[in-house]
Each structure stands twice: as C-alpha cells, then as structure tokens.
Design a protein around this motif. Structure first.
Motif, mmCIF file in Angstrom:
data_model
loop_
_atom_site.group_PDB
_atom_site.id
_atom_site.type_symbol
_atom_site.label_atom_id
_atom_site.label_comp_id
_atom_site.label_asym_id
_atom_site.label_seq_id
_atom_site.Cartn_x
_atom_site.Cartn_y
_atom_site.Cartn_z
ATOM 1 N N VAL A 160 0.848 -1.194 0.000
ATOM 2 C CA VAL A 160 0.000 0.000 0.000
ATOM 3 C C VAL A 160 0.885 1.246 0.000
ATOM 4 N N ALA A 161 1.952 1.222 0.802
ATOM 5 C CA ALA A 161 2.871 2.359 0.844
ATOM 6 C C ALA A 161 3.552 2.567 -0.502
ATOM 7 N N LEU A 162 3.953 1.476 -1.170
ATOM 8 C CA LEU A 162 4.554 1.584 -2.497
ATOM 9 C C LEU A 162 3.562 2.192 -3.479
ATOM 10 N N ALA A 165 3.230 5.836 -2.919
ATOM 11 C CA ALA A 165 4.371 6.553 -3.495
ATOM 12 C C ALA A 165 4.207 6.698 -5.005
ATOM 13 N N PHE A 166 3.721 5.639 -5.661
ATOM 14 C CA PHE A 166 3.442 5.710 -7.101
ATOM 15 C C PHE A 166 2.394 6.789 -7.367
ATOM 16 N N LEU A 167 1.391 6.835 -6.518
ATOM 17 C CA LEU A 167 0.323 7.829 -6.631
ATOM 18 C C LEU A 167 0.876 9.238 -6.503
ATOM 19 N N ALA A 168 1.830 9.426 -5.609
ATOM 20 C CA ALA A 168 2.442 10.741 -5.422
ATOM 21 C C ALA A 168 3.167 11.190 -6.682
ATOM 22 N N HIS A 169 3.723 10.239 -7.413
ATOM 23 C CA HIS A 169 4.466 10.575 -8.627
ATOM 24 C C HIS A 169 3.572 10.716 -9.857
ATOM 25 N N LEU A 317 -1.537 9.661 1.501
ATOM 26 C CA LEU A 317 -2.116 9.096 0.273
ATOM 27 C C LEU A 317 -2.513 7.629 0.418
ATOM 28 N N ARG A 318 -2.209 7.034 1.551
ATOM 29 C CA ARG A 318 -2.495 5.610 1.730
ATOM 30 C C ARG A 318 -3.981 5.255 1.555
ATOM 31 N N PRO A 319 -4.916 6.001 2.135
ATOM 32 C CA PRO A 319 -6.326 5.620 1.944
ATOM 33 C C PRO A 319 -6.727 5.590 0.472
ATOM 34 N N GLN A 320 -6.271 6.586 -0.295
ATOM 35 C CA GLN A 320 -6.586 6.621 -1.717
ATOM 36 C C GLN A 320 -5.917 5.460 -2.448
#
Length: 332
Positions: A160-162, A165-169, A317-320
């Motif tokens: 989920v954390a990975l 992080a992908f979502l952040a990018h 961003l984890r929930p999303q």
C-alpha cells in the motif's frame, strides 16, 4: 515522638530510588529489539520492558487512555506510524539529538521519527532475468513480464505504501492503470510474505518479486532459506524522475508516557551512532544517520538513490492508494 518522625524521614531519604524503566508497545518481535534495549540498559541502568502487540495497537492505547503503561510505540511502516498519530495517542517530541533524522523520514509535527529505513526492491532470478531488464517500478506493468511476477497481497501495508508513493508521482489515473498492468503480469494469486515470493522464484514459479531489502539478510541466516536467497539478486528500481521507494521502522512517544524522561533518553539512544550501528549489523537495515555506515552485507547489495517524496505525503495518500488497489481487485 518528634525524634521518631525525624528518624523515620531520615531513613526514608536513605532508601534507594525506584529503578527507572521504559515500557514499549511494539509491532516488531521483542527479540529484534533486544540487542538495542540491552545496550541501552547497560549504558544507562534503565530497564526496558517490551510488549509485542501484533494487532489492535491503537484500540489498546485508546482503551487504556491516561492509565496506559506504555511510554513508546515502536513499529514498522509509515502507515502504522501515521495511524497512531491520527488516533491522537501520541505526543510531539523535540530534542536536538533527533536532528540526525532527515526531514523526509519524520513527522512534520514531531509525532514520530524514523529510526532505520528499508528499500522496497525487486528480487530477480539470477538465471532468468538479464541485467538491465528491469529498472523502474513502472516497468512492472510492461506486458513482457506477463506470468512472471509474484507478490504478497497488495493490501499489505508494504505494498500500500509503495502504491501511495506511485500515486504521489503519477496521480490516480496512471496509478490505476499501473495496478491493472502489474496484476495482469502475475504468475499466481498474491499470497504469503516477501520471503515466500523468493521461494517461488527459486522453485521456478515466477521470475521477479517485490520485497524489502532486509529479508535478504534474514534468509541468508537461515539454513533452508539461504538456497532461496542464493537464487536471486536485488534490483533497485526507481520511479521515473524519482528514486527507490523506502519505508521506515520508527518510534513515537505515547500521550500517557508515565516514564517520559526515561523514554526520551531511549529515543535519543536509538538515533545515536552506537544504536544505529547495532541496527545496521543485526537487522540488515539502513541507518537514518549519515554518520553510520551500512553493514558489509548490506553494502554488497549495491548503491541506490532513495526517493525524495516525504513519508508524511505517502502516509496521507495511503487511503486513496488502498481504494485503488481494492477497486482493481488486485488480490482477487
């Protein structure tokens, strides 16, 4: 009577002070922390009591409230650190000793601090994956990997954390597309833990898997698992225009903290060069302090550039990210 009272008071002052102690609620097995707590006790004389709380950490602290015996929470993954902060069961800590922790690896409000890092990397078959064949997390969705990827469930905190992080990018649309692409490339349904995926590579069931770096060290320690570890090599993928995703083991002080002063001493010790070296040598993790080198075996895995996305942003961003994982039914 006056002489008796005076003698009594004098006797009371001569009694030894109560021994200091620190109580930890930990998501990590106590034996992983024992080398550190033993060194701290030897150095300070302060006793450390560790309770392994695998599930329900927040609920337990909320139920105990101000009566909680816990001084510190020690856990893995920014998700769990963010969870205890959001639940209101921690308090801010400010201390110069904590300046060694980079801003990207700590809470902006001082509610938690990273103690060590680990990279979320790719384990690749030495026989079936060529050098340079995979260089980025984005590559995992490439159809050339169809039927070649193994992974633990993506609803697990590490993945989920990975994904966060992908979502952040890349934002939600590209992240959904990426998740669908990786799912389409799976050799089998997600199951087990990170070490089980390496076993699957050794058994020829897949060619690559996601995992945390320190598991390589743990597998090499195990007579049975060493054969699995010897069948793979570590690749450090990066995000396009970014670095390799890292996560933390961290610490937070509880809101109740009945032994606050002693707990602060333990936090300061955990970021000291002495403790950071113990982390590096015994747990195969990366020290957060620039003053301490990685262990020899960890250095043998190669160099990488950590992604600069703050872990607080990834936590937010984890929930999303979890919603997207569930929407594509990744583990189904």
């Amino acid at each position: 009577m006056r002489h008796l009272i005076l003698a009594s008071l004098m006797g009371a002052t001569a009694l030894p002070a109560l021994a200091e102690e620190v109580n930890i609620y930990s998501h990590r097995q106590p034996e992983l922390l024992k080398p550190l707590t033993d060194a701290f006790t030897e150095k300070t004389g302060i006793t450390v009591n560790t309770a392994f709380v695998e599930k329900g950490m927040v609920e337990r602290l909320q139920a105990e409230g101000d009566r909680s015996p816990a001084d510190l929470i020690m856990t893995v993954d920014v998700a769990r650190l963010g969870e205890v902060k959001d639940a209101g069961v921690t308090q801010p800590v400010t201390d110069e000793a904590l300046d060694v922790v980079p801003a990207t690896l700590r809470d902006a409000d001082g509610q938690w601090f990273g103690l060590t890092t680990r990279a979320r990397i790719v384990y690749a078959s030495k026989d079936r994956v060529a050098d340079g064949e995979l260089t980025s997390y984005e590559d995992l969705a490439d159809p050339k990997w169809k039927g070649r990827i193994c992974t633990r469930p993506f609803t697990h905190d590490y993945n989920v954390a990975l994904t966060a992080a992908f979502l952040a990018h890349h934002g939600p649309d590209e992240t959904r597309e990426w998740l669908e692409g990786v799912k389409a490339n799976l050799a089998k349904k997600p199951e087990g833990n990170d070490r089980a995926q390496v076993k699957s590579i050794w058994a020829g069931e897949c060619d690559i898997s996601l995992g945390n770096t320190y598991y390589m060290g743990k597998m090499l320690e195990d007579e049975e698992q060493k054969e699995w570890a010897d069948s793979v090599r570590i690749l450090f993928p990066v995000f396009e225009n970014g670095g390799t995703h890292v996560n933390v083991s961290g610490v937070a002080m509880t809101k109740a903290a009945p032994n606050k002063e002693a707990a602060q001493k333990l936090i300061d010790f955990l970021v000291s060069d002495e403790a950071q070296k113990i982390y590096a040598e015994t747990n195969y993790e990366f020290p957060v302090s620039d003053h301490v080198e990685r262990s020899e075996i960890v250095q043998s895995w190669g160099e990488f550039t950590a992604d600069s996305t703050p872990l607080t942003e990834i936590s937010d961003l984890r929930p999303q990210a979890l919603t997207l994982i569930e929407e594509v039914n990744f583990d189904g």
